[in-house]
Design an enzyme around this catalytic site. Structure first.
Site, PDB file in Angstrom:
ATOM      1  N   GLU A  55      41.651  33.413  53.782  1.00 22.02           N
ATOM      2  CA  GLU A  55      40.224  33.770  54.224  1.00 22.02           C
ATOM      3  C   GLU A  55      40.027  33.325  55.648  1.00 22.02           C
ATOM      4  O   GLU A  55      38.880  32.816  55.958  1.00 22.02           O
ATOM      5  CB  GLU A  55      39.316  33.309  53.029  1.00 22.02           C
ATOM      6  CG  GLU A  55      39.797  33.408  51.675  1.00 22.02           C
ATOM      7  CD  GLU A  55      38.751  32.746  50.738  1.00 22.02           C
ATOM      8  OE1 GLU A  55      37.864  32.289  50.823  1.00 22.02           O
ATOM      9  OE2 GLU A  55      38.953  33.435  49.545  1.00 22.02           O
ATOM     10  N   GLU A  85      44.517  38.372  43.478  1.00 21.36           N
ATOM     11  CA  GLU A  85      43.308  37.597  42.731  1.00 21.36           C
ATOM     12  C   GLU A  85      42.363  38.525  42.049  1.00 21.36           C
ATOM     13  O   GLU A  85      41.225  38.164  42.030  1.00 21.36           O
ATOM     14  CB  GLU A  85      42.407  36.732  43.662  1.00 21.36           C
ATOM     15  CG  GLU A  85      43.466  35.855  44.453  1.00 21.36           C
ATOM     16  CD  GLU A  85      42.688  34.799  45.286  1.00 21.36           C
ATOM     17  OE1 GLU A  85      41.223  34.634  45.122  1.00 21.36           O
ATOM     18  OE2 GLU A  85      43.146  33.985  46.147  1.00 21.36           O
ATOM     19  N   ASN A 100      45.957  35.845  53.308  1.00 16.53           N
ATOM     20  CA  ASN A 100      45.260  36.259  52.103  1.00 16.53           C
ATOM     21  C   ASN A 100      43.741  36.369  52.439  1.00 16.53           C
ATOM     22  O   ASN A 100      43.146  35.516  53.044  1.00 16.53           O
ATOM     23  CB  ASN A 100      45.730  35.247  51.035  1.00 16.53           C
ATOM     24  CG  ASN A 100      45.032  35.761  49.689  1.00 16.53           C
ATOM     25  OD1 ASN A 100      45.426  36.878  49.114  1.00 16.53           O
ATOM     26  ND2 ASN A 100      44.508  34.752  49.030  1.00 16.53           N
ATOM     27  N   HIS A 154      38.221  40.647  44.690  1.00 17.20           N
ATOM     28  CA  HIS A 154      37.224  40.139  43.631  1.00 17.20           C
ATOM     29  C   HIS A 154      36.381  41.340  43.641  1.00 17.20           C
ATOM     30  O   HIS A 154      35.381  41.361  44.514  1.00 17.20           O
ATOM     31  CB  HIS A 154      36.904  38.929  44.131  1.00 17.20           C
ATOM     32  CG  HIS A 154      37.978  37.931  44.005  1.00 17.20           C
ATOM     33  ND1 HIS A 154      38.103  37.268  42.842  1.00 17.20           N
ATOM     34  CD2 HIS A 154      38.336  37.165  45.109  1.00 17.20           C
ATOM     35  CE1 HIS A 154      39.124  36.336  43.140  1.00 17.20           C
ATOM     36  NE2 HIS A 154      39.171  36.208  44.518  1.00 17.20           N
ATOM     37  N   ASP A 205      39.723  40.343  39.964  1.00 22.39           N
ATOM     38  CA  ASP A 205      38.660  40.396  38.746  1.00 22.39           C
ATOM     39  C   ASP A 205      37.710  41.400  39.004  1.00 22.39           C
ATOM     40  O   ASP A 205      37.671  41.933  40.235  1.00 22.39           O
ATOM     41  CB  ASP A 205      38.202  38.988  38.502  1.00 22.39           C
ATOM     42  CG  ASP A 205      37.827  38.220  39.810  1.00 22.39           C
ATOM     43  OD1 ASP A 205      37.318  38.691  40.630  1.00 22.39           O
ATOM     44  OD2 ASP A 205      37.941  36.996  39.727  1.00 22.39           O
TER      45      ASP A 205
HETATM   46  C1  XIL Z   1      38.390  29.505  43.122  1.00 23.04           C
HETATM   47  C2  XIL Z   1      38.756  28.622  41.940  1.00 23.04           C
HETATM   48  O1  XIL Z   1      39.118  29.462  41.006  1.00 23.04           O
HETATM   49  C3  XIL Z   1      37.619  27.767  41.377  1.00 23.04           C
HETATM   50  O2  XIL Z   1      38.154  26.941  40.324  1.00 23.04           O
HETATM   51  C4  XIL Z   1      37.233  26.974  42.455  1.00 23.04           C
HETATM   52  O3  XIL Z   1      36.241  26.084  42.158  1.00 23.04           O
HETATM   53  C5  XIL Z   1      36.861  27.599  43.950  1.00 23.04           C
HETATM   54  O4  XIL Z   1      38.140  28.553  44.093  1.00 23.04           O
HETATM   55  N1  XIL Z   1      39.534  33.001  46.687  1.00 23.04           N
HETATM   56  C6  XIL Z   1      40.452  32.134  46.633  1.00 23.04           C
HETATM   57  C7  XIL Z   1      40.823  31.195  45.515  1.00 23.04           C
HETATM   58  O5  XIL Z   1      41.440  32.305  47.436  1.00 23.04           O
HETATM   59  O6  XIL Z   1      41.198  30.013  45.624  1.00 23.04           O
HETATM   60  C8  XIL Z   1      39.526  31.021  44.893  1.00 23.04           C
HETATM   61  O7  XIL Z   1      39.706  30.050  43.745  1.00 23.04           O
HETATM   62  C9  XIL Z   1      38.710  32.218  44.647  1.00 23.04           C
HETATM   63  C10 XIL Z   1      38.302  32.931  45.707  1.00 23.04           C
END
Ligand code: XIL
Length: 479
Positions: A171, A276, A212, A248, A278
């Site tokens: 990020e 990741e 990422n 996301h 969702d």
């Molecule tokens: C999230 C975790 O799932 C949570 O448990 C934590 O509190 C915060 O981070 N982007 C990412 C992940 O790269 O590492 C993050 O994971 C979600 C967003």
């Protein structure tokens, strides 16, 4: 008004084998199809991982140490997924909570779960502005580079050989395509990214190294900035191997340019992965939203299958009862493929159907050992280098190939690959190399940034060509 697609700062609080004859026939069909460059329908499979593997992809999930104590969840994860990303256990706050004092216990538990279930691991993450212990931001700026490189070297060395890939930098971008002004940027400027990738590569030369980020799934200011950065890093020979699209999503909002965006990164010679996914729904979710969520998951899987260098898809968790979404996006939930009672939702069926149906181009790289692609033609082994060609896509009148050049038992400084076309083929575009053509003879030399290979290391170049797909015999020499 929907909230933004990601929080500014994630909250911390919270078959057995077929008969021999059938197997041989299928194998022969696969070889024939690959040799002529046809896209192949996969056999229907009943789990995400089996179906993904039949396409030369993986299907992954994120697991936390807390999840490991949940038998229902871990049984489901082991049955359906073949890749694991630790949810929090490899982040800086977990692994180096105070300066120079490392703790890999929780991360190791995730790795051993994965290993004992035949799953691979995406390491996540080495350098990130969040979940960064306060001591790092308290270090003098002129010491940050050595602190960062020591963290990367120690962690990547600890997990050397145990992770398939690393999200080296997580990020790095603001929404407008500028780099975040975090402590790493303040200390090193944009160079921190190249420095981080180089340190990770030195520690674990076989891991695929990723940048990422989120909201880079479609073509927009943020992904454009990352695209320029990727071009520039590759042109300087920085070891960047892949781009992670976090994905996301909000239900119904998968960007229409997802596949085109994946493809442009792939065309640079990079792997891409959905890291990741969702797909959150305003609560309570109704059945039309759950159907739309299915369409979203199907669209993402289809985009990955359509891009030969898309290596796999990972969901950020398993079931709705353990997802990070409700805690981070109040009012939203139901973002996973299984509900909180571990029942598969329409999204699961849609993802599996997408994997099981239609055609796809075989994954061009980094695929699991069960990849159906190939029928590669390899140059003789034993010289300074060897080269392998495979067809990764084909269409009426043209095809796309990828050539992997591998150094022998000694390093090489420059390489030259040669072949002769059997049937009048002509290259229309070639990347990661420079070509010269004389009649049907082709010579490709390394680009400025991928000629130096350590012993056993490899580089790839690719091209599109006119004519029917062919896998001619290659020779490789150095330089
Ligand atoms: C999230 C975790 O799932 C949570 O448990 C934590 O509190 C915060 O981070 N982007 C990412 C992940 O790269 O590492 C993050 O994971 C979600 C967003």
């Amino acid at each position: 008004m929907k909230p933004p697609n990601h929080p500014k700062q994630p909250g911390r609080s919270r078959g057995r084998a077929r008969g021999l004859a059938g197997g041989l026939a299928a194998a022969l069909a696969a070889v024939t199809a690959a040799a002529v460059g046809l896209a192949m329908p996969a056999q229907a499979a009943s789990t995400l991982k089996a179906s993904a593997e039949a396409r030369g992809r993986y299907f992954g999930t994120a697991l936390t140490r807390g999840d490991l104590g949940n038998g229902t969840l871990t049984n489901l994860a082991a049955a359906e997924f073949d890749m694991v990303t630790p949810g929090n256990e490899m982040k800086w706050d977990a692994t180096e909570p105070s300066r120079g004092s490392f703790n890999f216990g929780s991360g190791d538990q995730i790795v051993s779960f994965a290993q004992s279930h035949g799953m691979r691991v995406r390491g996540h993450t080495l350098v990130w502005h969040a979940q960064l212990p306060a001591w790092v931001t308290g270090v003098q700026l002129n010491q940050i580079q050595s602190v960062m490189e020591n963290h990367i070297t120690t962690e990547a060395t600890h997990y050397k050989g145990k992770v398939y890939s690393w999200d080296v930098v997580n990020e790095p971008y603001n929404e407008d395509g500028t780099l975040r002004q975090d402590v790493f940027y303040k200390a090193m400027g944009a160079n921190y990214i190249a420095n981080a990738l180089r340190a990770a590569h030195a520690a674990d030369p076989n891991a695929k190294l990723y940048i990422n980020d989120y909201n880079i799934e479609g073509i927009n200011a943020k992904s454009n900035a990352l695209y320029s950065l990727a071009q520039s890093l590759l042109s300087q020979g920085v070891p960047l191997h892949g781009i992670g699209l976090e994905s996301h999503f909000v239900v119904g909002q998968v960007p229409s340019s997802l596949q085109a965006n994946m493809q442009r990164f792939a065309d640079l010679g990079l792997d891409v992965a959905v890291t990741e996914i969702d797909d959150r729904i305003p609560m309570p979710a109704d059945s039309s939203e759950l159907q739309q969520q299915g369409a979203d998951y199907g669209k993402v899987v289809n985009a990955c299958l359509a891009v030969s260098r898309c290596v796999g898809v990972s969901q950020w968790g398993v079931d709705d009862g353990h997802s990070w979404i409700p805690g981070t996006f109040p009012g939203y939930g139901a973002a996973m493929m299984w509900d909180s009672g571990y029942k598969p939702k329409p999204a699961y069926t849609a993802a599996l159907n997408a994997l099981n149906s239609g055609t796809s181009s075989p994954s061009a790289s980094s695929s699991p050992s069960s990849s159906p692609s190939a029928s590669p033609s390899r140059s003789p082994i034993g010289g300074a280098c060897s080269a392998t060609i495979k067809t990764v896509n084909s269409w009426g009148g043209g095809f796309q190939s990828e050539v992997t050049v591998q150094a022998g038992s000694a390093p090489v400084n420059g390489w030259t690959v040669k072949w002769t076309w059997p049937g009048g083929q002509t290259i229309s575009s070639l990347w990661n190399g420079t070509q010269s053509v004389s009649g049907s003879s082709v010579t490709v030399r390394n680009a400025s940034y991928n000629g130096s290979l350590a012993a056993g290391a490899s580089a790839t170049f690719g091209f599109t060509a006119n004519g029917s797909a062919a896998t001619p015999a290659l020779t490789c020499a150095s330089p």
